[in-house]
Scaffold this active site. Structure first.
Site, PDB file in Angstrom:
ATOM      1  N   LYS A 269       0.857  -1.185   0.000  1.00  0.00           N
ATOM      2  CA  LYS A 269       0.000   0.000   0.000  1.00  0.00           C
ATOM      3  C   LYS A 269       0.895   1.238   0.000  1.00  0.00           C
ATOM      4  CE  LYS A 269      -4.508   1.133   1.875  1.00  0.00           C
ATOM      5  NZ  LYS A 269      -5.683   0.749   2.597  1.00  0.00           N
ATOM      6  N   GLU A 354     -21.147  -4.565   8.060  1.00  0.00           N
ATOM      7  CA  GLU A 354     -22.152  -3.785   8.778  1.00  0.00           C
ATOM      8  C   GLU A 354     -23.307  -4.659   9.249  1.00  0.00           C
ATOM      9  OE1 GLU A 354     -20.725  -2.832   5.941  1.00  0.00           O
ATOM     10  OE2 GLU A 354     -19.711  -0.956   6.445  1.00  0.00           O
ATOM     11  N   ARG A 382     -26.477  -0.690   4.543  1.00  0.00           N
ATOM     12  CA  ARG A 382     -26.178  -2.124   4.416  1.00  0.00           C
ATOM     13  C   ARG A 382     -26.867  -2.962   5.494  1.00  0.00           C
ATOM     14  NH1 ARG A 382     -21.365  -3.844   1.583  1.00  0.00           N
ATOM     15  NH2 ARG A 382     -21.965  -3.126  -0.491  1.00  0.00           N
TER      16      ARG A 382
HETATM   17  C1  LIG Z   1     -19.912  -1.013   2.944  1.00  0.00           C
HETATM   18  C2  LIG Z   1     -18.678  -0.198   3.197  1.00  0.00           C
HETATM   19  N1  LIG Z   1     -18.183  -0.084   4.450  1.00  0.00           N
HETATM   20  C3  LIG Z   1     -17.078   0.651   4.683  1.00  0.00           C
HETATM   21  C4  LIG Z   1     -16.436   1.289   3.660  1.00  0.00           C
HETATM   22  C5  LIG Z   1     -15.241   2.193   3.930  1.00  0.00           C
HETATM   23  N2  LIG Z   1     -14.036   1.691   3.240  1.00  0.00           N
HETATM   24  C6  LIG Z   1     -13.597   2.222   2.091  1.00  0.00           C
HETATM   25  S1  LIG Z   1     -12.228   1.490   1.518  1.00  0.00           S
HETATM   26  C7  LIG Z   1     -12.153   0.479   2.850  1.00  0.00           C
HETATM   27  C8  LIG Z   1     -11.040  -0.499   3.002  1.00  0.00           C
HETATM   28  C9  LIG Z   1     -10.870  -1.336   1.811  1.00  0.00           C
HETATM   29  O1  LIG Z   1      -9.777  -2.154   2.001  1.00  0.00           O
HETATM   30  P1  LIG Z   1      -9.245  -3.008   0.802  1.00  0.00           P
HETATM   31  O2  LIG Z   1     -10.388  -3.617   0.067  1.00  0.00           O
HETATM   32  O3  LIG Z   1      -8.217  -3.929   1.320  1.00  0.00           O
HETATM   33  O4  LIG Z   1      -8.607  -1.950  -0.181  1.00  0.00           O
HETATM   34  P2  LIG Z   1      -7.257  -1.109  -0.014  1.00  0.00           P
HETATM   35  O5  LIG Z   1      -7.685   0.277   0.303  1.00  0.00           O
HETATM   36  O6  LIG Z   1      -6.437  -1.712   1.095  1.00  0.00           O
HETATM   37  O7  LIG Z   1      -6.601  -1.216  -1.315  1.00  0.00           O
HETATM   38  C10 LIG Z   1     -13.228   0.714   3.722  1.00  0.00           C
HETATM   39  C11 LIG Z   1     -13.447   0.020   5.009  1.00  0.00           C
HETATM   40  C12 LIG Z   1     -16.987   1.167   2.370  1.00  0.00           C
HETATM   41  N3  LIG Z   1     -16.465   1.790   1.312  1.00  0.00           N
HETATM   42  N4  LIG Z   1     -18.088   0.417   2.170  1.00  0.00           N
END
Ligand SMILES: Cc1ncc(C[n+]2csc(CCOP(=O)(O)OP(=O)(O)O)c2C)c(N)n1
Length: 606
Positions: A269, A354, A382
């Site tokens: 990352k 959620e 959700r």
């Molecule tokens: C339903 C929902 N809950 C929470 C989020 C907030 N959120 C956005 S990105 C993320 C983390 C995603 O992690 P990952 O899929 O590993 O992607 P990375 O950013 O590490 O590349 C979260 C929790 C969201 N977008 N949608």
């Protein structure tokens, strides 16, 4: 940009150029940084191997898709990233035909891939079109991903799923799946062994292939491969997600396999910007910063509603060991990090889940605990059924703390917290209330901590709108507070942050109306409203929420029920449309919701 004929060296140079552009713009505009930097080579490889004009390119959450935007005719306009009227921070088909779907809430990508694959089959185009999905390890924690894989593994639609494993969600990833992903297959031992096996295969040819395959297969029994393969999805990996050649070779192979394949890619990352590289939560989403030093340009000194919430919850938790709480993968965003640190047995990050967050808190409430389920307004969408089925039907005392209620600014359409009042108000047993400032927030938390039924508290992103008003008094269920009483026909009714908006609007008016802080939109304060209805015949409603089903709607229903017909109600809530991204003040100005604009509307209505 057609990169089909680019050489490897050209693609590598392009990746660097993309990173430079992302860093330049995000350091000035703010936005998602480390996810998108880490996914750069994957996206370049996707564009090299697949055809964006034909194959559905599906990005989960799509916060990592900046490279895709730059590769699809948005190099120049990327300058306006996340600004009002500019390029969205997420994929958006109305912005470009290269964006297959709107995305912003996580873990929808594999379902979209399955749907697209079904359509492709019906169109008879299976040989010439294939969905390619990019999903992160964090997004892999949500149930939807497994619902989709469950069907996909059975029906075997050709599809390539790229799992971008950077061992991070926004924060540290939670759960068995993430542990499994980073298990043996990814270990240095496995990597060394695999390299050796490959050399062996190269040296000894065909016969060795069999042995190597046996090794891989037996190894999969203790690796992430088993999870996907047992679901009927081929697993390839792990692959170095910054090695373009390997990525391109493996994606070509996966594309040709004619079945569902998951390519497990490991990335860092923040790759390419040393300060952000690795497991740093704070580089996930950033406000403008100095590129050289990595320090944020400006920090607000005003306390945010989130900070106040976290302090108030800490205070309650310190005095009552029955208080527990959860966040769904947003520990710092919701302010819960400090509580998780101080009380690791009582406050949990449950990953992007959620629905599970809501239901599991229901069970804790049944067992006599007092759960604070802390979720952004937009993400509680959700868990809607779980709120009804697993909390309200049982009349359980779960508190829903809804952060980012109202317009959230640069994240835009997918993240606006505008629907919560409308979708929660219709649930029997639910109590809805909102603080307007720091003091009322502490009071509301004391109320909620002692309340024996479900309730939801909404509060805005950033700070409450400031206003000089009489102090908030003790919270009592369904009781409003009359803040300003004037001999006027006009009554301003504010809810939550709307109280500050109403007070600021008053400053532009010569004839001062009365001002009521509604405090509870469910149940309403019958006595107070009857009183107000007899003395004030023009009601203006201020609330950062959708008009349909919102606060004005609740008051109109109440008036109709009371058979009071001589009141004019004008609501300054949001119109029935999705609200665009951009700086919150600019968005509000475009909607005519700044206090000065509202004052003009009041004058014309009187
Ligand atoms: C339903 C929902 N809950 C929470 C989020 C907030 N959120 C956005 S990105 C993320 C983390 C995603 O992690 P990952 O899929 O590993 O992607 P990375 O950013 O590490 O590349 C979260 C929790 C969201 N977008 N949608």
């Amino acid at each position: 940009m057609d990169i089909k004929n680019y050489s490897l060296a050209e693609l590598e140079a392009l990746s660097q150029k993309i990173r430079d552009r992302i860093l330049d713009v995000v350091s000035r505009n703010g936005g998602h940084l480390s996810s998108t930097l880490g996914a750069t080579e994957i996206i370049v490889a996707m564009h090299k191997v697949f055809d964006v004009a034909n194959d559905p390119f599906i990005f989960d959450v799509s916060h990592q898709a900046y490279a895709h935007k730059l590769l699809t005719d948005r190099w120049e306009t990327f300058e306006s990233l996340r600004q009002f009227g500019g390029i969205s921070g997420y994929t958006k088909p109305s912005e470009s035909p290269s964006d297959y779907f709107v995305s912003g809430h996580s873990s929808t990508s594999i379902s979209l891939g399955v749907g697209a694959a079904k359509a492709i089959a019906l169109q008879g185009k299976t040989a010439s079109r294939i969905p390619v999905v990019l999903i992160g390890d964090g997004a892999m924690s949500a149930g939807m991903a497994y619902e989709a894989m469950n069907e996909l593994g059975d029906r075997k639609y050709p599809m390539v799923i790229i799992l971008n494993d950077n061992e991070m969600s926004i924060a540290k990833p939670i759960g068995a799946i993430s542990r499994m992903l980073s298990s043996a297959m990814a270990s240095p031992f496995y990597q060394r062994f695999k390299k050796k096996t490959e050399q062996f295969v190269d040296n000894f040819g065909e016969g060795a292939h069999y042995l190597a395959k046996r090794f891989e297969e037996s190894f999969k029994l203790i690796t992430p491969g088993i999870l996907f393969e047992e679901m009927g999805i081929e697993y390839i990996g792990p692959v170095d997600g910054h090695d373009l050649k390997s990525l391109i070779d493996i994606l070509n192979m996966a594309k040709a396999m004619g079945k569902p394949v998951l390519v497990h890619v490991q990335t860092i990352k923040g790759k390419g910007y040393e300060i952000a590289e690795g497991k740093h939560e704070k580089w996930h989403g950033v406000s403008p910063f100095d590129l050289k030093s990595g320090t944020a340009n400006a920090k607000s000194s005003v306390k945010s509603a989130t900070q106040i919430y976290a302090e108030a919850l800490m205070h309650q938790a310190d005095h009552n060991d029955k208080i527990v709480g959860t966040t769904a993968a947003m520990p710092s965003g919701t302010g819960l990090s400090a509580l998780m640190e101080k009380y690791p047995d009582r406050f949990w990050d449950v990953a992007i889940a959620e629905q599970h967050a809501v239901t599991s808190m229901g069970a804790l409430a049944k067992e006599g605990f007092k759960p604070f389920c802390t979720i952004y307004s937009t993400f509680l969408q959700r868990g809607f059924d779980q709120v009804i089925h697993d909390v309200c039907l049982m009349d359980l005392p779960v508190v829903f703390a809804l952060d980012r209620a109202g317009i959230v600014g640069e994240d835009g359409e997918t993240h606006q917290g505008v629907f919560d009042i409308s979708f929660l108000r219709l649930i029997p047993n639910m109590t809805l209330c909102a603080p307007r400032d720091e003091k009322s927030f502490h009071q509301i938390m004391a109320f909620a901590a002692g309340y024996a039924h479900p309730c939801a508290i909404r509060y805005p992103r950033g700070a409450f709108l400031p206003a000089e008003l009489p102090e908030s008094i003790h919270f009592q269920k369904g009781k409003a507070q009359l803040l300003i009483s004037n001999a006027s026909d006009t009554l301003f009714i504010g809810y939550g942050n709307g109280v500050g908006r109403a007070a600021q609007t008053m400053q532009y008016l010569e004839e001062k109306p009365s001002l009521l802080d509604l405090r509870f939109v469910k149940p309403l304060d019958d006595d107070m409203l009857r009183n107000m209805a007899s003395s004030h015949k023009k009601w203006f409603i201020f609330s950062d929420s959708s008009r349909m089903g919102g606060v004005g709607s609740a008051l109109l229903e109440w008036l109709s029920q009371e058979k009071i017909t001589d009141i004019d109600v004008i609501s300054f809530e949001y119109e029935d449309e999705f609200i665009r991204h951009g700086n919150t003040l600019l968005v509000e100005e475009s909607l005519g919701l700044l206090p000065q604009q509202l004052a003009q509307k009041v004058i014309s209505a009187l």
